[in-house]
Design an enzyme around this catalytic site. Structure first.
Site, short mmCIF file in Angstrom:
data_model
loop_
_atom_site.label_atom_id
_atom_site.label_comp_id
_atom_site.label_asym_id
_atom_site.label_seq_id
_atom_site.Cartn_x
_atom_site.Cartn_y
_atom_site.Cartn_z
N ARG A 14 -24.27 0.99 11.27
CA ARG A 14 -23.81 -0.41 11.12
C ARG A 14 -22.78 -0.76 12.20
NH1 ARG A 14 -22.99 -0.79 4.59
NH2 ARG A 14 -21.44 0.81 5.05
N GLY A 15 -22.33 0.23 12.95
CA GLY A 15 -21.36 -0.03 14.02
C GLY A 15 -22.03 -0.62 15.24
N VAL A 17 -22.37 0.58 18.35
CA VAL A 17 -23.24 1.51 19.09
C VAL A 17 -24.46 1.89 18.24
CG1 VAL A 17 -23.39 3.80 20.15
CG2 VAL A 17 -21.34 2.40 20.46
N TYR A 139 -7.30 10.09 18.88
CA TYR A 139 -8.75 9.86 19.00
C TYR A 139 -9.32 10.76 20.09
CZ TYR A 139 -13.08 7.14 19.65
OH TYR A 139 -14.40 6.74 19.75
N THR A 167 -17.68 4.73 28.67
CA THR A 167 -16.49 3.97 29.04
C THR A 167 -16.27 2.90 27.97
OG1 THR A 167 -15.46 2.81 30.87
CG2 THR A 167 -17.73 2.23 30.39
N LEU A 169 -16.66 -0.07 25.73
CA LEU A 169 -17.89 -0.78 25.37
C LEU A 169 -17.59 -2.15 24.80
CD1 LEU A 169 -19.64 2.22 23.58
CD2 LEU A 169 -20.08 1.41 25.91
N ARG A 190 -9.41 -14.69 20.58
CA ARG A 190 -8.17 -15.45 20.75
C ARG A 190 -8.34 -16.60 21.73
NH1 ARG A 190 -3.76 -13.01 22.45
NH2 ARG A 190 -4.62 -11.08 23.26
O1 GFB Z 1 -9.38 -2.14 24.90
P1 GFB Z 1 -8.01 -1.67 24.58
O2 GFB Z 1 -7.47 -2.01 23.25
O3 GFB Z 1 -7.98 -0.09 24.68
O4 GFB Z 1 -6.93 -2.21 25.67
P2 GFB Z 1 -7.81 0.97 25.84
C1 GFB Z 1 -7.25 -2.26 27.02
C2 GFB Z 1 -6.13 -3.00 27.76
O5 GFB Z 1 -6.26 -4.40 27.43
C3 GFB Z 1 -4.69 -2.60 27.35
C4 GFB Z 1 -4.96 -4.93 27.12
O6 GFB Z 1 -3.93 -2.57 28.54
C5 GFB Z 1 -4.25 -3.74 26.47
O7 GFB Z 1 -2.84 -3.96 26.51
N1 GFB Z 1 -5.11 -6.11 26.25
C6 GFB Z 1 -4.75 -7.37 26.59
C7 GFB Z 1 -5.63 -6.14 25.01
N2 GFB Z 1 -5.00 -8.23 25.58
C8 GFB Z 1 -5.57 -7.48 24.58
C9 GFB Z 1 -6.07 -7.81 23.29
O8 GFB Z 1 -6.06 -8.97 22.83
N3 GFB Z 1 -6.59 -6.79 22.55
C10 GFB Z 1 -6.64 -5.50 23.02
N4 GFB Z 1 -7.18 -4.54 22.23
N5 GFB Z 1 -6.16 -5.13 24.25
C11 GFB Z 1 -9.04 2.40 24.07
C12 GFB Z 1 -8.66 3.53 23.14
O9 GFB Z 1 -8.00 2.30 25.03
O10 GFB Z 1 -10.23 2.67 24.79
C13 GFB Z 1 -9.79 3.84 22.20
O11 GFB Z 1 -7.48 3.17 22.43
C14 GFB Z 1 -11.09 3.98 22.95
O12 GFB Z 1 -9.51 5.04 21.53
C15 GFB Z 1 -11.33 2.83 23.88
O13 GFB Z 1 -11.08 5.17 23.67
C16 GFB Z 1 -12.59 3.05 24.68
O14 GFB Z 1 -8.89 0.86 26.85
O15 GFB Z 1 -6.40 0.95 26.36
#
Ligand code: GFB
Length: 318
Positions: A14-15, A17, A139, A167, A169, A190
């Protein structure tokens, strides 16, 4: 190409991927029976339950797409759950698969398993060569355990258990939770709300300086199908698009895709995470696979998926 499998068990169906992989199997290999089990029916952290399920269903291959996942804030907030649930699911399912004679096991990790300051682009052999990124260390450690357990089963018992390290996704079926999601769904939600509300400015998390590589989830599903069809896959292999973009450039691209014209501000009070995690994808390319969906096109598809989920009232937000 025909696959030598009659029944494939897809965990996490259901996720984002898992559902993409099930869609692809149904389209390309309709004769293959896809076995799935919702969380309320099968707790993947309990090896005895997994063994009983495998005994009853006898899949000849497993694609392990189940994970406790989330963006940077979710990972930094819940390290206990991100480590323990993912390690328990990996050990229980990989062990039960071996015990029940499953022929093929493809385990999914993430490129966050690599060191925070790994040389860029990141090659598979850089694993465990220096400290991890703190915001998603839990993680990453869990995914390294799963990757290594598959590698050890292959080495010690000769079974074809191997891993894919995608990478970042995005795409159909993504999680749009305002705080727990990854960056692309987070920005889509947002920026859409800012456009509807006529907000003059919007803040992105962090400085906007980190760079990220992105892959559309249907491209990953195609890569997974490719990996279970080749005879001698790498123990683990990066699956990416080989191009990256700064978060600020990404935000501008998302704004253009959505039609938001306000001012984009940065919010350095929020974490940046690892400065860059561009993958070297030459090993995957050497197996004969490359992605097809560019970021601009992927963002349009992702926004369409978001709007559909919004209008149907079934937007994933957990
Ligand atoms: O995608 P993200 O949450 O995870 O954040 P990571 C990527 C970058 O986007 C960070 C910035 O530098 C966040 O500060 N960012 C800017 C935001 N605005 C936003 C927003 O509204 N939401 C989010 N989420 N980020 C993840 C890992 O790291 O990569 C997971 O935490 C996983 O475990 C995933 O491996 C593939 O890319 O930093």
């Amino acid at each position: 190409m025909e696959l030598p499998y009659q029944k494939i068990f897809v965990t996490g169906h259901r996720g984002m991927v898992g559902s993409a992989f099930c869609r692809l199997l149904a389209r390309k290999h309709p004769h293959i029976q896809v076995i799935t089990a919702p969380r309320e029916q099968l707790d993947l952290t309990r090896e005895s339950d997994v063994r009983a399920f495998l005994e009853a269903n006898r899949p000849d291959a497993i694609v392990f797409a189940a994970s406790r996942v989330g963006g940077i804030i979710a990972n930094a907030t819940y390290p206990v759950e991100f480590l323990s649930e993912n390690v328990q699911m990996a050990i229980a399912t990989i062990t039960a698969a071996y015990e029940l004679g499953v022929k093929r096991f493809l385990y999914l990790g993430s490129t966050c398993i690599y060191p925070r300051m790994a040389p860029q682009p990141i090659r598979e052999e850089y694993l465990l060569t220096s400290p991890l990124e703190e915001t998603n260390e839990a993680y990453a450690l869990a995914k390294i355990v799963g990757l290594k357990l598959c590698q050890y089963y292959r080495k010690q018992y000769g079974v074809l258990f191997h891993s894919a390290m995608p990478t970042n996704l995005y795409g159909t079926g993504d999680n749009y939770h305002p705080n727990h999601s990854h960056v692309i769904p987070g920005l889509i939600r947002r920026f859409h709300e800012a456009k509807i509300n006529g907000a003059e400015t919007i803040s992105i998390w962090g400085t906007g300086k980190p760079r990220r590589e992105f892959l559309y989830v249907d491209d990953l599903a195609d890569a997974l199908l490719h990996l279970i069809s080749i005879h001698n896959p790498p123990d683990w292999v990066n699956v990416g698009s080989s191009t990256d973009i700064s978060i600020l450039e990404l935000a501008n691209l998302v704004a253009r895709t959505i039609g938001y014209q306000g001012q984009i501000l940065t919010d350095p009070s929020k974490p940046d995470g690892t400065p860059r995690k561009l993958t070297d994808t030459s090993l995957m390319q050497a197996t004969g696979w490359t992605p097809t969906i560019e970021l601009g096109e992927g963002l349009k598809l992702a926004y369409e998926d978001f709007l559909t989920g919004l209008s149907n009232g079934n937007l994933r937000s957990q």
